[in-house]
Design an enzyme around this catalytic site. Sequence first.
Site, PDB file in Angstrom:
ATOM      1  N   SER A 161      18.612 -20.527  21.403  1.00 44.65           N
ATOM      2  CA  SER A 161      19.201 -21.819  21.020  1.00 44.65           C
ATOM      3  C   SER A 161      19.752 -21.805  19.597  1.00 44.65           C
ATOM      4  O   SER A 161      20.099 -22.858  19.050  1.00 44.65           O
ATOM      5  CB  SER A 161      18.149 -22.922  21.147  1.00 44.65           C
ATOM      6  OG  SER A 161      16.980 -22.516  20.494  1.00 44.65           O
ATOM      7  N   THR A 189      16.524 -26.232  18.100  1.00 42.09           N
ATOM      8  CA  THR A 189      17.107 -26.006  16.775  1.00 42.09           C
ATOM      9  C   THR A 189      16.049 -25.524  15.798  1.00 42.09           C
ATOM     10  O   THR A 189      14.931 -26.021  15.829  1.00 42.09           O
ATOM     11  CB  THR A 189      17.626 -27.360  16.228  1.00 42.09           C
ATOM     12  OG1 THR A 189      18.521 -27.904  17.168  1.00 42.09           O
ATOM     13  CG2 THR A 189      18.297 -27.207  14.879  1.00 42.09           C
ATOM     14  N   THR A 233      21.851 -24.188  14.756  1.00 40.88           N
ATOM     15  CA  THR A 233      21.657 -24.232  16.220  1.00 40.88           C
ATOM     16  C   THR A 233      22.908 -23.817  16.981  1.00 40.88           C
ATOM     17  O   THR A 233      24.025 -23.908  16.449  1.00 40.88           O
ATOM     18  CB  THR A 233      21.277 -25.680  16.640  1.00 40.88           C
ATOM     19  OG1 THR A 233      20.902 -25.694  18.005  1.00 40.88           O
ATOM     20  CG2 THR A 233      22.424 -26.643  16.435  1.00 40.88           C
ATOM     21  N   VAL A 284      29.701 -31.220  19.313  1.00 35.77           N
ATOM     22  CA  VAL A 284      28.949 -30.969  18.084  1.00 35.77           C
ATOM     23  C   VAL A 284      27.724 -31.878  18.104  1.00 35.77           C
ATOM     24  O   VAL A 284      27.828 -33.050  18.456  1.00 35.77           O
ATOM     25  CB  VAL A 284      29.833 -31.267  16.845  1.00 35.77           C
ATOM     26  CG1 VAL A 284      29.005 -31.290  15.571  1.00 35.77           C
ATOM     27  CG2 VAL A 284      30.958 -30.234  16.735  1.00 35.77           C
ATOM     28  N   GLY A 285      26.593 -31.335  17.746  1.00 38.59           N
ATOM     29  CA  GLY A 285      25.361 -32.123  17.758  1.00 38.59           C
ATOM     30  C   GLY A 285      25.023 -32.688  16.390  1.00 38.59           C
ATOM     31  O   GLY A 285      25.887 -32.862  15.524  1.00 38.59           O
ATOM     32  N   ASP A 286      23.751 -32.961  16.191  1.00 37.43           N
ATOM     33  CA  ASP A 286      23.292 -33.571  14.934  1.00 37.43           C
ATOM     34  C   ASP A 286      23.098 -32.558  13.815  1.00 37.43           C
ATOM     35  O   ASP A 286      23.090 -32.939  12.634  1.00 37.43           O
ATOM     36  CB  ASP A 286      21.947 -34.288  15.155  1.00 37.43           C
ATOM     37  CG  ASP A 286      20.866 -33.320  15.615  1.00 37.43           C
ATOM     38  OD1 ASP A 286      21.146 -32.524  16.544  1.00 37.43           O
ATOM     39  OD2 ASP A 286      19.762 -33.327  15.047  1.00 37.43           O
ATOM     40  N   THR A 306      15.059 -31.989  15.538  1.00 38.78           N
ATOM     41  CA  THR A 306      15.391 -31.092  16.642  1.00 38.78           C
ATOM     42  C   THR A 306      15.348 -31.941  17.902  1.00 38.78           C
ATOM     43  O   THR A 306      14.670 -32.956  17.944  1.00 38.78           O
ATOM     44  CB  THR A 306      14.432 -29.884  16.719  1.00 38.78           C
ATOM     45  OG1 THR A 306      14.705 -29.141  17.913  1.00 38.78           O
ATOM     46  CG2 THR A 306      12.975 -30.300  16.722  1.00 38.78           C
ATOM     47  N   GLY A 307      16.076 -31.528  18.915  1.00 37.39           N
ATOM     48  CA  GLY A 307      16.111 -32.325  20.145  1.00 37.39           C
ATOM     49  C   GLY A 307      17.515 -32.812  20.426  1.00 37.39           C
ATOM     50  O   GLY A 307      18.489 -32.254  19.906  1.00 37.39           O
ATOM     51  N   GLY A 333      20.681 -34.138  20.078  1.00 38.99           N
ATOM     52  CA  GLY A 333      21.423 -34.500  18.877  1.00 38.99           C
ATOM     53  C   GLY A 333      22.158 -35.820  18.970  1.00 38.99           C
ATOM     54  O   GLY A 333      22.279 -36.542  17.979  1.00 38.99           O
TER      55      GLY A 333
END
Length: 316
Positions: free
Chosen positions: A78, A178, A196, A207-209, A229-230, A232
């Site tokens: 990941s 992440t 991540t 795109v995530g957080d 994490t998780g 996003g």
Amino acid sequence: MKRRKFIKTTAVSIAAPTILLSNQNIPSNHNNPLVLSTWTHGLPANKAAWKILSKNGSALDAVEAGAKVPEADPKSTSVGYGGLPDEQGKVTLDACIMDHTGNCGSVAFIQNIKHPISVARKIMEVTKHVMLVGEGARQFAVSQGFEETDLLTDESRKAWKKWEKEQFQSTPHDTHDTISILAQDYKGNLAGACTTSGWAYKLHGRVGDSPIIGAGLFVDNEIGCTAATGLGEEVIKTTGSFLVVELMRQGYSPNEACEEALKRIIKKHNRNPDFQVSYIALRKDGEIGSACINGSFEYALANKKGNKLHKIKGLI
Ligand code: GLY
């Protein structure tokens, strides 16, 4: 509205933020460095970070060195090299870093570069910008001497092909590991990093957080720092890491602050979210906290006493 009532309402709404924004005078933890990071890959990451912290190195150098470990590890599926690709089979990476002065750098949707965390740091240190994305980020990295590498390993390619064939629905539960890492050095300064490959088999371009300052990571050297994490999308919607730091500013303990930020997400999902979000938090005085929504979550903590994994249970 009658004038009297208006004045009363206004007085309340002016008074409340004054209380809410009042800084807690948090004493600094000096001479007791520590590093805190997410999941089991936090253990080797902490080891690399501790090497720096224990020799009086900076929290910033420590979090970068720590984040680079899972980035280079093909077994960390990941993060970085070996990270699971998007739906088109492309490995796209997000990362950010923030130091004790409030400076930060971020890179999103970058491809073919093994250490996005170091690209994020370069953006912070040599450009006037905070964030570069995609092809521009890759070009910048190459101009700074970063080598290009194919990040898709045989294992990740096989997993992606299997997903394609079976149209397996990846769940947000198990595809967001992440590495987020927070550190405090001998001087008491704080820094943080996250990196991540994001949600496995995500839409191309997602795109995530993790590269979003305030969502995946936030550092305020007077108060503390937090990383996520998780899933996003949920962290972004609640500006999660900034919220946790602000709650600590208001007097919440690191644990309480993580829990309160997650309770807001839980409430929005009728108290039954079917995804995971976890926070780690480190207050200026060295107290740490963590919370997660679902099932369980592990974080690794390294200090003078050693480097250990800690497991916590979800709020629901
Ligand atoms: N938290 C990582 C991501 O959602 O991409």
